[in-house]
Design a protein around this motif. Structure first.
Motif, PDB file in Angstrom:
ATOM      1  N   TYR A  54       7.677  49.577  50.539  1.00 29.24           N
ATOM      2  CA  TYR A  54       8.934  49.278  49.855  1.00 29.24           C
ATOM      3  C   TYR A  54       8.806  48.052  48.968  1.00 29.24           C
ATOM      4  CZ  TYR A  54      11.000  51.806  53.889  1.00 29.24           C
ATOM      5  OH  TYR A  54      11.318  52.710  54.867  1.00 29.24           O
ATOM      6  N   ALA A  55       9.543  48.089  47.855  1.00 28.63           N
ATOM      7  CA  ALA A  55       9.843  46.870  47.103  1.00 28.63           C
ATOM      8  C   ALA A  55      11.301  46.530  47.392  1.00 28.63           C
ATOM      9  CB  ALA A  55       9.653  47.122  45.612  1.00 28.63           C
ATOM     10  N   CYS A  56      11.723  45.319  47.052  1.00 30.92           N
ATOM     11  CA  CYS A  56      13.156  45.004  47.182  1.00 30.92           C
ATOM     12  C   CYS A  56      13.972  46.042  46.425  1.00 30.92           C
ATOM     13  CB  CYS A  56      13.464  43.620  46.607  1.00 30.92           C
ATOM     14  SG  CYS A  56      12.432  42.282  47.216  1.00 30.92           S
ATOM     15  N   CYS A  59      15.622  49.346  47.781  1.00 27.45           N
ATOM     16  CA  CYS A  59      16.913  49.343  48.490  1.00 27.45           C
ATOM     17  C   CYS A  59      18.018  48.559  47.790  1.00 27.45           C
ATOM     18  CB  CYS A  59      16.737  48.755  49.885  1.00 27.45           C
ATOM     19  SG  CYS A  59      15.599  49.678  50.926  1.00 27.45           S
ATOM     20  N   HIS A  60      17.675  47.748  46.787  1.00 27.99           N
ATOM     21  CA  HIS A  60      18.676  46.916  46.112  1.00 27.99           C
ATOM     22  C   HIS A  60      18.583  47.096  44.607  1.00 27.99           C
ATOM     23  CE1 HIS A  60      19.646  44.261  49.571  1.00 27.99           C
ATOM     24  NE2 HIS A  60      18.358  44.342  49.883  1.00 27.99           N
ATOM     25  N   PRO A  73      20.944  51.467  50.152  1.00 26.55           N
ATOM     26  CA  PRO A  73      21.517  50.892  51.373  1.00 26.55           C
ATOM     27  C   PRO A  73      21.830  49.400  51.268  1.00 26.55           C
ATOM     28  CG  PRO A  73      19.171  51.359  51.647  1.00 26.55           C
ATOM     29  CD  PRO A  73      19.580  51.969  50.344  1.00 26.55           C
ATOM     30  N   ALA A  75      22.895  45.806  49.071  1.00 27.64           N
ATOM     31  CA  ALA A  75      23.840  45.427  48.014  1.00 27.64           C
ATOM     32  C   ALA A  75      23.106  45.016  46.742  1.00 27.64           C
ATOM     33  CB  ALA A  75      24.675  44.244  48.508  1.00 27.64           C
ATOM     34  N   LEU A  77      21.983  42.433  43.978  1.00 30.21           N
ATOM     35  CA  LEU A  77      21.681  41.036  44.329  1.00 30.21           C
ATOM     36  C   LEU A  77      22.101  40.001  43.283  1.00 30.21           C
ATOM     37  CD1 LEU A  77      18.338  41.377  46.306  1.00 30.21           C
ATOM     38  CD2 LEU A  77      20.693  41.315  47.135  1.00 30.21           C
ATOM     39  N   ARG A  83      27.151  33.747  47.132  1.00 28.34           N
ATOM     40  CA  ARG A  83      27.998  34.422  48.135  1.00 28.34           C
ATOM     41  C   ARG A  83      28.187  33.544  49.367  1.00 28.34           C
ATOM     42  NH1 ARG A  83      24.969  40.197  47.279  1.00 28.34           N
ATOM     43  NH2 ARG A  83      25.704  40.419  45.136  1.00 28.34           N
ATOM     44  N   TYR A  86      26.296  36.745  54.180  1.00 27.01           N
ATOM     45  CA  TYR A  86      25.488  37.938  53.898  1.00 27.01           C
ATOM     46  C   TYR A  86      25.527  38.899  55.089  1.00 27.01           C
ATOM     47  CZ  TYR A  86      23.979  34.517  50.538  1.00 27.01           C
ATOM     48  OH  TYR A  86      23.995  33.568  49.551  1.00 27.01           O
ATOM     49  N   TRP A  87      25.027  40.092  54.851  1.00 25.40           N
ATOM     50  CA  TRP A  87      24.949  41.078  55.932  1.00 25.40           C
ATOM     51  C   TRP A  87      26.316  41.215  56.620  1.00 25.40           C
ATOM     52  CZ3 TRP A  87      20.978  44.325  57.581  1.00 25.40           C
ATOM     53  CH2 TRP A  87      19.736  44.145  56.962  1.00 25.40           C
ATOM     54  N   LEU A  94      21.002  32.482  52.751  1.00 23.84           N
ATOM     55  CA  LEU A  94      20.378  33.482  51.878  1.00 23.84           C
ATOM     56  C   LEU A  94      18.924  33.754  52.283  1.00 23.84           C
ATOM     57  CD1 LEU A  94      20.381  35.333  49.383  1.00 23.84           C
ATOM     58  CD2 LEU A  94      19.796  33.339  48.000  1.00 23.84           C
ATOM     59  N   CYS A 101      15.146  41.373  55.785  1.00 27.90           N
ATOM     60  CA  CYS A 101      14.594  42.546  55.080  1.00 27.90           C
ATOM     61  C   CYS A 101      13.071  42.533  55.141  1.00 27.90           C
ATOM     62  CB  CYS A 101      15.066  42.575  53.625  1.00 27.90           C
ATOM     63  SG  CYS A 101      16.865  42.733  53.483  1.00 27.90           S
ATOM     64  N   PHE A 105      12.272  45.692  57.607  1.00 24.90           N
ATOM     65  CA  PHE A 105      11.974  46.869  56.798  1.00 24.90           C
ATOM     66  C   PHE A 105      10.562  46.826  56.221  1.00 24.90           C
ATOM     67  CE2 PHE A 105      16.675  46.202  55.911  1.00 24.90           C
ATOM     68  CZ  PHE A 105      17.055  46.996  56.968  1.00 24.90           C
ATOM     69  N   PHE A 141      30.094  45.054  54.345  1.00 26.37           N
ATOM     70  CA  PHE A 141      28.993  45.794  54.978  1.00 26.37           C
ATOM     71  C   PHE A 141      29.438  46.093  56.401  1.00 26.37           C
ATOM     72  CE2 PHE A 141      25.078  45.398  57.660  1.00 26.37           C
ATOM     73  CZ  PHE A 141      24.420  46.539  57.209  1.00 26.37           C
TER      74      PHE A 141
HETATM   75  C1  HEC Z   1      14.419  49.228  53.213  1.00 25.79           C
HETATM   76  C2  HEC Z   1      15.538  48.678  52.493  1.00 25.79           C
HETATM   77  C3  HEC Z   1      15.544  47.222  52.117  1.00 25.79           C
HETATM   78  C4  HEC Z   1      14.522  46.506  51.519  1.00 25.79           C
HETATM   79  C5  HEC Z   1      13.132  46.954  51.163  1.00 25.79           C
HETATM   80  C6  HEC Z   1      15.066  45.195  51.263  1.00 25.79           C
HETATM   81  N1  HEC Z   1      16.356  45.129  51.699  1.00 25.79           N
HETATM   82 FE1  HEC Z   1      17.590  43.547  51.528  1.00 25.79          FE
HETATM   83  N2  HEC Z   1      19.030  44.544  52.601  1.00 25.79           N
HETATM   84  C7  HEC Z   1      18.953  45.845  53.016  1.00 25.79           C
HETATM   85  C8  HEC Z   1      20.154  46.179  53.762  1.00 25.79           C
HETATM   86  C9  HEC Z   1      20.472  47.521  54.400  1.00 25.79           C
HETATM   87  C10 HEC Z   1      20.947  45.026  53.772  1.00 25.79           C
HETATM   88  C11 HEC Z   1      22.310  44.838  54.459  1.00 25.79           C
HETATM   89  C12 HEC Z   1      23.413  45.273  53.532  1.00 25.79           C
HETATM   90  C13 HEC Z   1      23.716  44.219  52.535  1.00 25.79           C
HETATM   91  O1  HEC Z   1      24.458  43.277  52.843  1.00 25.79           O
HETATM   92  O2  HEC Z   1      23.154  44.281  51.423  1.00 25.79           O
HETATM   93  C14 HEC Z   1      20.223  44.007  53.009  1.00 25.79           C
HETATM   94  C15 HEC Z   1      20.696  42.739  52.743  1.00 25.79           C
HETATM   95  C16 HEC Z   1      20.100  41.842  51.877  1.00 25.79           C
HETATM   96  C17 HEC Z   1      20.714  40.634  51.390  1.00 25.79           C
HETATM   97  C18 HEC Z   1      22.119  40.183  51.716  1.00 25.79           C
HETATM   98  C19 HEC Z   1      23.058  40.753  50.659  1.00 25.79           C
HETATM   99  C20 HEC Z   1      24.516  40.443  50.916  1.00 25.79           C
HETATM  100  O3  HEC Z   1      25.184  39.936  50.009  1.00 25.79           O
HETATM  101  O4  HEC Z   1      24.979  40.739  52.021  1.00 25.79           O
HETATM  102  C21 HEC Z   1      19.832  40.020  50.549  1.00 25.79           C
HETATM  103  C22 HEC Z   1      20.032  38.739  49.791  1.00 25.79           C
HETATM  104  C23 HEC Z   1      18.649  40.859  50.501  1.00 25.79           C
HETATM  105  N3  HEC Z   1      18.852  41.956  51.314  1.00 25.79           N
HETATM  106  C24 HEC Z   1      17.538  40.599  49.736  1.00 25.79           C
HETATM  107  C25 HEC Z   1      16.379  41.382  49.751  1.00 25.79           C
HETATM  108  C26 HEC Z   1      15.152  41.030  49.049  1.00 25.79           C
HETATM  109  C27 HEC Z   1      14.974  39.805  48.172  1.00 25.79           C
HETATM  110  C28 HEC Z   1      14.253  42.008  49.324  1.00 25.79           C
HETATM  111  C29 HEC Z   1      12.796  42.074  48.944  1.00 25.79           C
HETATM  112  C30 HEC Z   1      11.995  40.961  49.436  1.00 25.79           C
HETATM  113  C31 HEC Z   1      14.927  42.986  50.183  1.00 25.79           C
HETATM  114  N4  HEC Z   1      16.203  42.567  50.423  1.00 25.79           N
HETATM  115  C32 HEC Z   1      14.354  44.164  50.657  1.00 25.79           C
HETATM  116  C33 HEC Z   1      17.917  46.713  52.784  1.00 25.79           C
HETATM  117  C34 HEC Z   1      16.692  46.351  52.222  1.00 25.79           C
END
Ligand code: HEC
Ligand code: HEC
Length: 248
Positions: A54-56, A59-60, A73, A75, A77, A83, A86-87, A94, A101, A105, A141
């Motif tokens: 996966y890359a960020c 999912c975002h 899945p 949000a 970014l 914000r 989070y979560w 942050l 993640c 993940f 969320f």
């Molecule tokens: C496999 C899926 C997945 C990957 C890959 C992933 N994330 Fe997430 N991330 C999520 C989920 C699900 C949530 C919880 C829901 C949400 O609040 O966004 C989350 C939440 C977050 C949040 C909180 C957002 C908020 O406002 O609540 C941040 C910041 C974030 N991720 C950053 C990253 C970054 C930067 C990367 C890469 C290094 C990354 N994520 C990789 C699925 C993923």
């Protein structure tokens, strides 16, 4: 959108190479922190393990709406730095939100610290994104803990939901063609084969799907799949999807 094209990736590579050879010249990284962060956002090697695909951006979205109709899945970014939490309120920091993640993940074993160059580049990139409108508001969320059978729905709509929410990792319905992760089973066929009648009741076979979609890798399930909240995927939409799979 220029920052997301190929050129910054090359710059980021140059910057990373400098780090690897022990070159104390960190100016390149600083000068291109935003571009470096933009490249990292789309790069699975960010987790520094070959087990992660996966890359960020899997999912975002960086900016809400940029991935077209994808139902991701996580949000968007842009605005995340501002914000209040989070979560869905489970995390106030942050860096902690990102480390969840990376750990859950992307199977990265060591969390980022605040002075990690990759974390700094990511922050610079996130800060560079437009944070107007609602972007800086907390993102709702709502994880679904208590599972229930969704209502039967429309298989045609369900097919689209498969394409928008599941195909990025699982590939095409039935065949699994084009899947991102080898371990992600072809849906629904492979999962049903692994949960045969006799060992599982009809309801249990259905609930494997409901549980995995709602809990992802959490609540004792394990694995690397992200959970889909009520905001990302309503019960009605889950009903459409499971009707498309022939389970409802
Ligand atoms: C496999 C899926 C997945 C990957 C890959 C992933 N994330 Fe997430 N991330 C999520 C989920 C699900 C949530 C919880 C829901 C949400 O609040 O966004 C989350 C939440 C977050 C949040 C909180 C957002 C908020 O406002 O609540 C941040 C910041 C974030 N991720 C950053 C990253 C970054 C930067 C990367 C890469 C290094 C990354 N994520 C990789 C699925 C993923
Ligand atoms: C970001 C990648 C990703 C996305 C998006 C995703 N999955 Fe998965 N899914 C996985 C992976 C990886 C596995 C293998 C088990 C694990 O590692 O969690 C899996 C496993 C499953 C399983 C098997 C559970 C079992 O116990 O046998 C089901 C069912 C499933 N996913 C359904 C879905 C559905 C439905 C969607 C869309 C709503 C979806 N997944 C979206 C990555 C993903």
């Amino acid at each position: 959108m220029k920052a997301l094209s190929g050129a910054p990736a090359a710059l980021a590579c140059a910057a990373l190479l400098c780090g690897c050879t022990g070159d104390p010249e960190t100016k390149i990284v600083d000068a291109t922190a935003v571009e470096h962060g933009a490249a990292l956002f789309r790069d699975p090697s960010i987790a520094e393990t070959r087990f992660n695909r996966y890359a960020c951006s899997t999912c975002h979205e960086a900016i809400a709406g940029e991935a077209g109709g994808a139902m991701l899945p996580g949000a968007p970014l842009a605005g995340a730095l501002a914000r209040p939490h989070y979560w869905g309120g489970q995390e106030v920091d942050l860096l902690g939100a990102i480390n969840h993640c990376l750990y859950f993940f992307m199977t990265k074993d060591l969390p980022w610290t605040a002075d990690d160059p990759a974390a700094q580049a990511m922050y610079a990139y996130l800060e560079s994104l437009p944070s107007d409108g609602d972007a800086a508001e907390a993102v709702p969320f709502t994880p679904i803990y208590t599972l229930s059978e969704p209502p039967p729905g429309d298989p045609g709509r369900g097919e689209l939901i498969h394409d928008r929410a599941c195909a990025s990792c699982h590939g095409r319905a039935r065949s699994g063609e084009g899947r991102l992760v080898e371990r992600a089973p072809a849906l629904p066929d492979r999962t049903l084969e692994e949960h045969p009648f006799g060992e599982y009741t009809e309801r249990e076979r259905l609930m494997v799907f409901v549980e995995k979609v709602r809990h992802g890798s959490f609540i004792g399930y394990g694995g690397q799949m992200p959970p889909f909240s009520a905001e990302v995927l309503s019960d009605e939409e889950l009903g459409d999807l499971l009707s498309f799979y022939g389970l409802l």
